[in-house]
Scaffold this active site. Structure first.
Site, PDB file in Angstrom:
ATOM      1  N   GLY A  38      27.088  21.853  55.259  1.00 16.61           N
ATOM      2  CA  GLY A  38      27.085  21.473  53.886  1.00 16.61           C
ATOM      3  C   GLY A  38      25.907  20.866  53.213  1.00 16.61           C
ATOM      4  N   ASP A  94      26.798  16.430  52.299  1.00 16.79           N
ATOM      5  CA  ASP A  94      27.388  17.187  50.842  1.00 16.79           C
ATOM      6  C   ASP A  94      28.070  16.211  50.470  1.00 16.79           C
ATOM      7  OD1 ASP A  94      28.985  17.794  53.219  1.00 16.79           O
ATOM      8  OD2 ASP A  94      29.377  19.895  52.577  1.00 16.79           O
ATOM      9  N   ASP A  97      34.295  12.556  52.115  1.00 18.83           N
ATOM     10  CA  ASP A  97      35.691  12.749  51.616  1.00 18.83           C
ATOM     11  C   ASP A  97      36.552  11.558  52.357  1.00 18.83           C
ATOM     12  OD1 ASP A  97      38.378  13.671  51.483  1.00 18.83           O
ATOM     13  OD2 ASP A  97      37.596  15.648  51.577  1.00 18.83           O
ATOM     14  N   LYS A 125      34.646  11.860  47.066  1.00 18.01           N
ATOM     15  CA  LYS A 125      35.877  11.472  46.542  1.00 18.01           C
ATOM     16  C   LYS A 125      36.353  10.190  46.870  1.00 18.01           C
ATOM     17  CE  LYS A 125      37.183  16.553  47.477  1.00 18.01           C
ATOM     18  NZ  LYS A 125      37.810  17.404  48.330  1.00 18.01           N
ATOM     19  N   PHE A 146      39.595  20.596  45.815  1.00 19.46           N
ATOM     20  CA  PHE A 146      38.592  20.965  46.776  1.00 19.46           C
ATOM     21  C   PHE A 146      37.553  21.873  46.150  1.00 19.46           C
ATOM     22  CE2 PHE A 146      37.193  24.077  49.955  1.00 19.46           C
ATOM     23  CZ  PHE A 146      37.204  23.371  51.343  1.00 19.46           C
ATOM     24  N   VAL A 147      36.153  21.731  46.430  1.00 22.95           N
ATOM     25  CA  VAL A 147      35.004  22.136  45.829  1.00 22.95           C
ATOM     26  C   VAL A 147      34.324  22.831  46.523  1.00 22.95           C
ATOM     27  CG1 VAL A 147      35.013  20.335  43.898  1.00 22.95           C
ATOM     28  CG2 VAL A 147      34.001  19.986  45.989  1.00 22.95           C
ATOM     29  N   ASP A 153      31.413  25.073  51.272  1.00 20.10           N
ATOM     30  CA  ASP A 153      31.967  26.470  51.569  1.00 20.10           C
ATOM     31  C   ASP A 153      33.537  26.466  51.576  1.00 20.10           C
ATOM     32  OD1 ASP A 153      32.133  24.787  53.873  1.00 20.10           O
ATOM     33  OD2 ASP A 153      33.121  26.903  54.764  1.00 20.10           O
ATOM     34  N   ARG A 159      28.717  29.231  49.600  1.00 19.15           N
ATOM     35  CA  ARG A 159      27.680  28.448  49.751  1.00 19.15           C
ATOM     36  C   ARG A 159      26.496  28.466  48.772  1.00 19.15           C
ATOM     37  NH1 ARG A 159      28.921  25.156  54.438  1.00 19.15           N
ATOM     38  NH2 ARG A 159      29.776  26.276  56.164  1.00 19.15           N
TER      39      ARG A 159
HETATM   40  P1  XMP Z   1      35.217  14.039  55.882  1.00 22.92           P
HETATM   41  O1  XMP Z   1      36.752  13.815  55.580  1.00 22.92           O
HETATM   42  O2  XMP Z   1      34.935  13.805  57.361  1.00 22.92           O
HETATM   43  O3  XMP Z   1      34.689  15.291  55.583  1.00 22.92           O
HETATM   44  O4  XMP Z   1      34.417  12.790  55.176  1.00 22.92           O
HETATM   45  C1  XMP Z   1      33.581  15.613  55.325  1.00 22.92           C
HETATM   46  C2  XMP Z   1      33.369  17.027  55.339  1.00 22.92           C
HETATM   47  O5  XMP Z   1      34.686  17.866  55.344  1.00 22.92           O
HETATM   48  C3  XMP Z   1      34.151  18.937  54.254  1.00 22.92           C
HETATM   49  N1  XMP Z   1      34.716  18.790  52.902  1.00 22.92           N
HETATM   50  C4  XMP Z   1      34.728  19.707  52.008  1.00 22.92           C
HETATM   51  N2  XMP Z   1      34.078  20.859  52.112  1.00 22.92           N
HETATM   52  N3  XMP Z   1      34.823  21.115  49.916  1.00 22.92           N
HETATM   53  C5  XMP Z   1      34.130  21.669  50.698  1.00 22.92           C
HETATM   54  O6  XMP Z   1      33.806  22.642  50.899  1.00 22.92           O
HETATM   55  C6  XMP Z   1      35.582  19.991  49.877  1.00 22.92           C
HETATM   56  O7  XMP Z   1      36.213  19.860  48.765  1.00 22.92           O
HETATM   57  C7  XMP Z   1      35.403  19.122  50.747  1.00 22.92           C
HETATM   58  N4  XMP Z   1      35.859  17.965  51.318  1.00 22.92           N
HETATM   59  C8  XMP Z   1      35.320  17.943  52.439  1.00 22.92           C
HETATM   60  C9  XMP Z   1      32.488  18.673  54.216  1.00 22.92           C
HETATM   61  O8  XMP Z   1      31.963  19.689  55.045  1.00 22.92           O
HETATM   62  C10 XMP Z   1      32.203  17.362  54.674  1.00 22.92           C
HETATM   63  O9  XMP Z   1      31.078  17.130  55.205  1.00 22.92           O
END
Ligand code: XMP
Length: 170
Positions: A38, A94, A97, A125, A146-147, A153, A159
């Site tokens: 990402g 990227d 979350d 987030k 979800f973005v 992606d 992407r």
């Molecule tokens: P965590 O929960 O470990 O997640 O902080 C991080 C990874 O999860 C993916 N991620 C997303 N990918 N849209 C996406 O395309 C989203 O809204 C999203 N939220 C989390 C991402 O790869 C990130 O590094």
């Protein structure tokens, strides 16, 4: 798809983040560790704005599948990371979350002896954060949607979009 952050706003913000990073590192060498996949577009744009002595490494982390809200088991491939003893490391991802991915990456990099670790993310987030991870540089705080786009992606699609868009289930 609804555009959440237009391409020109992203570019402007990346320039601001690069300025902030340059001020903080004050010409000291920085080892940038990008979290694939990402980070790819954000990393490429950010590093070209940095007037610093920079080295770049990439690690592969994957946990998220589709639009699932809970991450699966996290796989982290960091076996190619060099010895980071005494180095200042800037992790670039990227999105922050739940924070579980970055928590693991930070722990791994600390284990390689990094002297100092900072974290840069394009998106955060805030409401979903559960791991004790703080980002030093944040492009945008976004709602719990979800973005996709600008490196993010859904099933490896989207992407390449130049903006960030909200993906809603059909
Ligand atoms: P965590 O929960 O470990 O997640 O902080 C991080 C990874 O999860 C993916 N991620 C997303 N990918 N849209 C996406 O395309 C989203 O809204 C999203 N939220 C989390 C991402 O790869 C990130 O590094």
């Amino acid at each position: 798809m609804e555009i959440l952050i237009a391409a020109d706003r992203i570019h402007q913000r990346v320039v601001e983040l690069a300025e902030q990073i340059e001020r903080d590192y004050q010409s000291r060498p920085v080892m940038i560790v990008g979290v694939l996949t990402g980070c790819l577009v954000f990393l490429a744009d950010l590093i070209r704005r940095l007037d610093l002595p920079v080295r770049i490494h990439l690690v592969q982390a994957s946990s998220y599948r589709g639009t699932a809200t809970s991450a699966g088991a996290l796989q982290l491939r960091a076996d190619t990371l060099p010895d980071l003893a005494g180095r200042e490391v800037l992790i670039v991802d990227d999105i922050l979350d739940t924070g579980q991915t970055l928590a693991r990456v930070i722990e791994t990099i600390r284990g390689r002896g990094a002297a100092h670790i900072r974290v840069a993310v394009l998106l955060r987030k805030k409401e979903r954060l559960i791991a004790p991870v703080e980002a030093d540089y944040v492009g945008f705080d976004i709602p719990d949607e979800f973005v996709v786009g600008y490196g993010l992606d859904y099933n490896d699609e989207y992407r390449h979009l130049p903006h960030i868009a909200v993906l809603r289930e059909p």
